[in-house]
Design a protein around this motif. Structure first.
Motif, PDB file in Angstrom:
ATOM      1  N   TYR A 144     -43.834 -10.477  31.837  1.00  0.00           N
ATOM      2  CA  TYR A 144     -43.202  -8.873  32.707  1.00  0.00           C
ATOM      3  C   TYR A 144     -41.917  -8.720  32.923  1.00  0.00           C
ATOM      4  O   TYR A 144     -41.260  -7.977  32.568  1.00  0.00           O
ATOM      5  CB  TYR A 144     -44.211  -8.793  33.484  1.00  0.00           C
ATOM      6  N   CYS A 279     -45.889   2.702  31.027  1.00  0.00           N
ATOM      7  CA  CYS A 279     -47.175   2.112  32.066  1.00  0.00           C
ATOM      8  C   CYS A 279     -47.365   3.266  33.300  1.00  0.00           C
ATOM      9  O   CYS A 279     -45.197   4.287  34.049  1.00  0.00           O
ATOM     10  CB  CYS A 279     -46.858   0.944  33.078  1.00  0.00           C
ATOM     11  N   VAL A 281     -46.812   3.699  36.085  1.00  0.00           N
ATOM     12  CA  VAL A 281     -46.794   3.205  37.460  1.00  0.00           C
ATOM     13  C   VAL A 281     -44.938   2.841  37.566  1.00  0.00           C
ATOM     14  O   VAL A 281     -43.983   3.305  37.978  1.00  0.00           O
ATOM     15  CB  VAL A 281     -47.671   1.738  37.729  1.00  0.00           C
ATOM     16  N   CYS A 282     -44.925   1.886  36.171  1.00  0.00           N
ATOM     17  CA  CYS A 282     -43.675   0.959  36.521  1.00  0.00           C
ATOM     18  C   CYS A 282     -42.410   1.862  34.935  1.00  0.00           C
ATOM     19  O   CYS A 282     -41.306   1.241  35.371  1.00  0.00           O
ATOM     20  CB  CYS A 282     -43.302  -0.719  36.533  1.00  0.00           C
ATOM     21  N   CYS A 291     -49.443  -0.816  32.770  1.00  0.00           N
ATOM     22  CA  CYS A 291     -49.300  -2.144  32.085  1.00  0.00           C
ATOM     23  C   CYS A 291     -50.192  -3.685  32.934  1.00  0.00           C
ATOM     24  O   CYS A 291     -50.398  -3.313  33.965  1.00  0.00           O
ATOM     25  CB  CYS A 291     -48.433  -2.569  32.489  1.00  0.00           C
ATOM     26  N   CYS A 294     -49.104  -4.210  36.503  1.00  0.00           N
ATOM     27  CA  CYS A 294     -49.536  -3.318  37.414  1.00  0.00           C
ATOM     28  C   CYS A 294     -50.866  -3.081  37.878  1.00  0.00           C
ATOM     29  O   CYS A 294     -51.017  -3.840  39.037  1.00  0.00           O
ATOM     30  CB  CYS A 294     -48.905  -1.791  36.968  1.00  0.00           C
TER      31      CYS A 294
HETATM   32 ZN    ZN Z   1     -47.077  -1.326  35.198  1.00  0.00          ZN
END
Ligand code: ZN
Ligand code: AMP
Ligand code: ZN
Length: 330
Positions: A144, A279, A281-282, A291, A294
């Motif tokens: 990641y 994802c 979130v990110c 992902c 997260c």
């Molecule tokens: Zn993420």
């Protein structure tokens, strides 16, 4: 005493498959030309690329960075070294020191990201909180952060230090567990998915473990000789590594044959089911809504940390004067 087949000086290595021996100078040249050929044949790096090289502090990343730093001027690409301090006690302290010393010696700019600085815990604690094996959490966190750093740096490729022995072991392991999707990712490179994932390249694809060690040693590149304390002798990879060495001993050349065939056939293996997406979130690659980074950090730390990680990496890159170039030249 064995003599170099090229110049007759004392040899440092003899190859059983080609029955050639090489002195230090011709051995170093041989490794460099093998990497150059891999880079060209599989189009790993093009002129003008920005390459983020993931360096662990071990021998393979030392050899990879050493050879790539020589090829950078020749091919015309930019090289950035990236190290992750995983927070695995004294082992990480020494790995980090080796990575810093290596980059300094080769004159390659280095960015160091610390898992503890980002998450407040190191990888072993994180794995304990997640009740998952340390090595699997570690692998996910490394993948990641390396991808996130490459995206933030506007890099065209992430270079990994896997050598030919590693790749043969992963191929066999994936075959034994019938993880066919994993085999498809074991060629010398994976493709970039714009905005989500930067393609990964393996410049040491045809360089064996022994060659990688000898190259780092003869070039006097700093590297850590220790293994991670979490690696156990019972791990499938460790057992398979011994078996691959045994097979290679009885059938010299087998390992490289497997890899050159795999490079050609990797595309024929099935892809993971479903579409890669962003994802929520990110924004980086995910196979579901979120992902795995997260998801894991949400579960263990109460908050998904992907977006925070990207911000952290961006600030490290800016501090080092490595903020991304604008491709449109604006
Ligand atoms: Zn993420
Ligand atoms: P491993 O997953 O330990 O077998 O390492 C495979 C490759 O991942 C190495 O050759 C490096 O390119 C990269 N890598 C491993 N550990 C680190 C680390 N701590 N920081 C940056 N890159 C790493
Ligand atoms: Zn020679």
């Amino acid at each position: 005493m064995a003599r170099c087949s090229v110049c007759g000086r004392p040899a440092v290595i003899c190859y059983r498959d080609s029955r050639r021996c090489l002195c230090a100078e011709h051995f170093l040249e041989h490794v460099e030309s093998k990497v150059r050929r891999t880079v060209e044949r599989y189009r790993l790096i093009r002129p003008g690329y920005r390459v983020l090289a993931a360096v662990s502090g071990g021998k393979d990343s030392a050899t990879m960075l050493g050879v790539l730093s020589r090829l950078a001027g020749e091919i015309g690409f930019e090289l950035i070294a990236f190290h992750i301090d995983l927070g695995i006690g004294e082992y990480s302290v020494k790995s980090r020191r080796a990575a810093v010393e290596l980059a300094r010696q080769l004159g390659v700019p280095l960015v160091v990201a610390s898992v503890r600085e980002l998450l407040g815990v190191g990888v072993p604690e994180l794995a304990r909180m997640a009740r998952r094996p340390t090595c699997s959490v570690c692998g996910m966190v490394k993948r990641y952060l390396t991808n996130a750093a490459a995206v933030e740096a506007g890099a065209d490729a992430v270079a990994l230090g896997h050598n030919a022995d590693d790749m043969a072991v992963y191929a066999l392991k994936s075959f034994l567990t019938q993880d066919l999707e994993a085999i498809g990712k074991l060629g010398p490179k994976t493709e970039t998915i714009p905005g989500l994932a930067v393609g990964r390249i393996r410049p040491l694809y045809t360089v064996t473990e022994k060659e990688s060690f000898l190259y780092a040693y003869l070039r006097r590149l700093p590297f850590l000789h220790e293994e991670c304390p979490h690696v156990s002798n019972r791990q499938t990879e460790i057992i398979l590594k011994e078996e691959v060495a045994r097979l290679e001993d009885r059938k010299p050349g087998l390992r490289l044959q497997l890899l050159s065939k795999l490079a050609r056939r990797a595309g024929d293996y099935p892809r993971p089911p479903g579409e890669a997406r962003a994802c929520r979130v990110c924004g980086l690659i995910a196979w579901g809504e979120e992902c795995s980074f997260c998801r894991l950090t949400r579960r263990t730390l109460g908050e998904p940390m992907g977006a925070r990680a990207r911000e952290y990496l961006r600030s490290l890159l800016e501090e080092a004067g490595l903020a991304p170039r604008r491709k449109d030249g604006a």
